[in-house]
Design an enzyme around this catalytic site. Structure first.
Site, PDB file in Angstrom:
ATOM      1  N   CYS A  69      13.442  11.234   6.196  1.00  0.00           N
ATOM      2  CA  CYS A  69      13.515  10.907   7.627  1.00  0.00           C
ATOM      3  C   CYS A  69      14.936  10.986   8.150  1.00  0.00           C
ATOM      4  O   CYS A  69      15.150  11.093   9.368  1.00  0.00           O
ATOM      5  CB  CYS A  69      12.932   9.523   7.873  1.00  0.00           C
ATOM      6  SG  CYS A  69      13.722   8.210   6.915  1.00  0.00           S
TER       7      CYS A  69
ATOM      8  N   LYS B 198       0.850  -1.184   0.000  1.00  0.00           N
ATOM      9  CA  LYS B 198       0.000   0.000   0.000  1.00  0.00           C
ATOM     10  C   LYS B 198       0.889   1.237   0.000  1.00  0.00           C
ATOM     11  O   LYS B 198       1.417   1.648   1.030  1.00  0.00           O
ATOM     12  CB  LYS B 198      -0.939   0.047   1.210  1.00  0.00           C
ATOM     13  CG  LYS B 198      -2.073   1.065   1.012  1.00  0.00           C
ATOM     14  CD  LYS B 198      -2.589   1.653   2.293  1.00  0.00           C
ATOM     15  CE  LYS B 198      -1.782   2.812   2.783  1.00  0.00           C
ATOM     16  NZ  LYS B 198      -1.863   4.042   1.922  1.00  0.00           N
TER      17      LYS B 198
ATOM     18  N   GLU C 251      10.105   1.547  10.455  1.00  0.00           N
ATOM     19  CA  GLU C 251      11.093   2.622  10.285  1.00  0.00           C
ATOM     20  C   GLU C 251      10.319   3.923  10.372  1.00  0.00           C
ATOM     21  O   GLU C 251       9.528   4.247   9.492  1.00  0.00           O
ATOM     22  CB  GLU C 251      11.823   2.479   8.949  1.00  0.00           C
ATOM     23  CG  GLU C 251      13.096   3.314   8.893  1.00  0.00           C
ATOM     24  CD  GLU C 251      12.918   4.594   8.106  1.00  0.00           C
ATOM     25  OE1 GLU C 251      12.811   5.661   8.756  1.00  0.00           O
ATOM     26  OE2 GLU C 251      12.874   4.538   6.874  1.00  0.00           O
TER      27      GLU C 251
ATOM     28  N   GLU D  47       9.400  16.231  15.202  1.00  0.00           N
ATOM     29  CA  GLU D  47       9.784  16.113  13.790  1.00  0.00           C
ATOM     30  C   GLU D  47       8.955  17.088  12.950  1.00  0.00           C
ATOM     31  O   GLU D  47       7.722  17.038  12.956  1.00  0.00           O
ATOM     32  CB  GLU D  47       9.570  14.681  13.291  1.00  0.00           C
ATOM     33  CG  GLU D  47      10.050  14.477  11.871  1.00  0.00           C
ATOM     34  CD  GLU D  47       9.891  13.049  11.389  1.00  0.00           C
ATOM     35  OE1 GLU D  47      10.796  12.546  10.718  1.00  0.00           O
ATOM     36  OE2 GLU D  47       8.834  12.443  11.684  1.00  0.00           O
TER      37      GLU D  47
END
Length: 481
Positions: free
Chosen positions: A282, A173, A248, A385
């Site tokens: 990231c 997906k 992750e 973040e």
């Protein structure tokens, strides 16, 4: 208007709901395609197809699986320019970046795992003179693969290639924000001769298609790359079913520059690690910690280089900084810039939407690369973040201070350390709580090494034989002599 369909059992199918979602070009704000609004019924169909295909694919010799994966790599290479164009249109990233990183890495992912399966070893143990123990690794079945929008083809192939190389079939997906290269990859796997059902791609929102995949009883393992909050939801749904899970997740990565660093190289690479892909990686170094004796010189050079970055149409090969992926994400990043001001930070450069953009992209989701000073490590802007072209700069006095600053967040994905003192480099790298530490470089990747995060940056490791171990189950066989 392109209408994307789900790819299930070797065929392109409309969603069971009959509904579609708009897919926008972030650089223009215009709709460029429609994607399926898939749900549990579509996931059920894809899992059923993958389960049927698994019975023959698991028995396909490694040499044949390798040949088919190499053919996929060849087809990606043959369609290099088209895939780079699609990736740029879909995500807003500069086409030069897609040509330099995204498409080459997709090719490498398939080639690497195609050959890795030909060189795998399994251990054997003698129990004195009484028994022989040997270990075999077997595929689990249907792998659920969920990939993000920031590196769509790069990270989707990072999951599909080892999953099917190891003998699993998969239901992938991709992000609903960036479906174009996933759709094209489905066509290429068909052209390469990958049997129907081995690779299935279902498009749709995470709340419907994604959750149906992570909680499906016939999907024994999940590989997820994305935000930490969503990763917690994936774990919560997969845990009660005892699925094998690799996550992750997010990062708030430190970039530490000591006074003895090669300053020219440190500045040039730090510009890349701060603003590549609009900071939507990231692994970007979003917190710069500079030794106090060189702080002013480094910041002056860094600001000068930041101001030279070219913001503009991602389709222009000279563009350095493209558009953020969506209007809501742009507003989120802008919110952090305003929060920095409220927290007492100083905007040294950037912090606003650029002016004088080319006419074609005047309605796109652009933000100037932004550098913020004056915040302590406990401020939200230093802890959360942001995932955009926003970095902070902070001076430090000693290696111990730098380590403490680096470890002050709940994240632990990656870090960079700049020094010409090898002993210092080893000492600091060992003390930083991250899954990867780069010394005098950034984003230099060897696919053989384990990759993953610590703390809230993830669970598990992939890469090289770590990936092949994750996508298989170890079984010990004990033979009494």
């Amino acid at each position: 208007m392109k209408r994307i369909l789900n790819f299930i059992d070797g065929q392109f199918r409309p969603p069971c709901s009959g509904r579609y979602l708009p897919n926008l070009n972030p650089a223009t704000g215009q709709v460029i395609a429609e994607i399926p609004e898939s749900g549990p019924e579509d996931i059920d169909a894809a899992v059923a197809a993958a389960s049927r295909a698994f019975e023959s694919w698991r028995r396909t010799p490694a040499e044949e699986r390798s040949r088919l994966l190499i053919r996929v790599a060849e087809l990606i290479e043959e369609n290099f320019d088209e895939l780079a164009q699609l990736e740029s249109e879909d995500s807003g990233k500069p086409i030069a970046l897609a040509r330099r990183i995204d498409v080459p890495r997709a090719i490498h992912n398939f080639r690497f795992f195609a050959t890795a399966i030909l060189h795998a070893e399994t251990p054997c143990h003698m129990t004195d003179d009484r028994a022989l123990n040997y270990t075999i690794r077997q595929p689990l079945g249907v792998a659920g693969l969920i990939s993000p929008w920031n590196l769509p083809l790069y990270l989707l192939t990072w999951k599909i290639a080892p999953a099917i190389a190891a003998g699993n079939c998969c239901v992938a997906k991709p992000s609903e924000l960036t479906p174009l290269t996933a759709d094209r990859l489905a066509e290429l796997t068909l052209e390469a001769g990958i049997p129907p059902g081995v690779v299935n791609i279902v498009h749709g929102p995470g709340g419907s298609a994604g959750r149906a995949l992570t909680s499906h009883p016939n999907v024994p393992l999940i590989s997820f790359t994305g935000g930490t909050k969503t990763g917690a939801d994936v774990m919560a749904r997969a845990g009660p079913l005892f699925k094998k899970v690799s996550l992750e997740l997010g990062g708030k990565n430190p970039n530490i520059v000591f006074a003895d660093a090669d300053l020219e190289q440190a500045v040039a690479t730090s510009i890349q690690s701060s603003f590549a892909n609009q900071g939507e990686i990231c692994l970007c170094g979003s917190r710069l910690f500079i030794e106090k004796t060189i702080y002013e010189e480094f910041v002056d050079r860094f600001l000068g280089a930041t101001k030279k970055l070219r913001i503009g149409d991602p389709q222009d090969a000279s563009t350095d900084v493209g558009a953020l992926v969506s209007e809501p994400h742009l507003r989120k990043v802008e919110g952090y810039v305003e929060l920095a001001r409220e927290e007492g930070g100083t905007i040294l450069v950037g912090g606003k939407r650029p002016e004088n953009l080319p006419e074609r992209v005047q309605d796109g989701y652009f933000l100037e690369p932004t550098v913020i000073a004056g915040l302590d490590c406990q401020r939200r802007v230093m802890q959360e973040e942001i995932f955009g072209p926003v970095v902070t700069v902070t001076p430090f006095d000693s290696p111990e201070d730098a380590i403490a600053y680096a470890n002050s967040t709940r994240y632990g994905l990656s870090a960079s350390v700049w020094t010409q003192d090898l002993q210092k480099a080893h000492r600091v790298a060992a003390a930083i709580e991250t899954g990867t530490v780069w010394v005098n470089t950034w984003l230099l990747r060897d696919l053989r090494v384990p990759f993953g995060g610590m703390k809230e940056s993830g669970v598990g490791r992939e890469g090289g034989f770590e990936s092949l171990d994750f996508f298989t189950e170890a079984k010990n066989v004990c033979v009494k002599l």
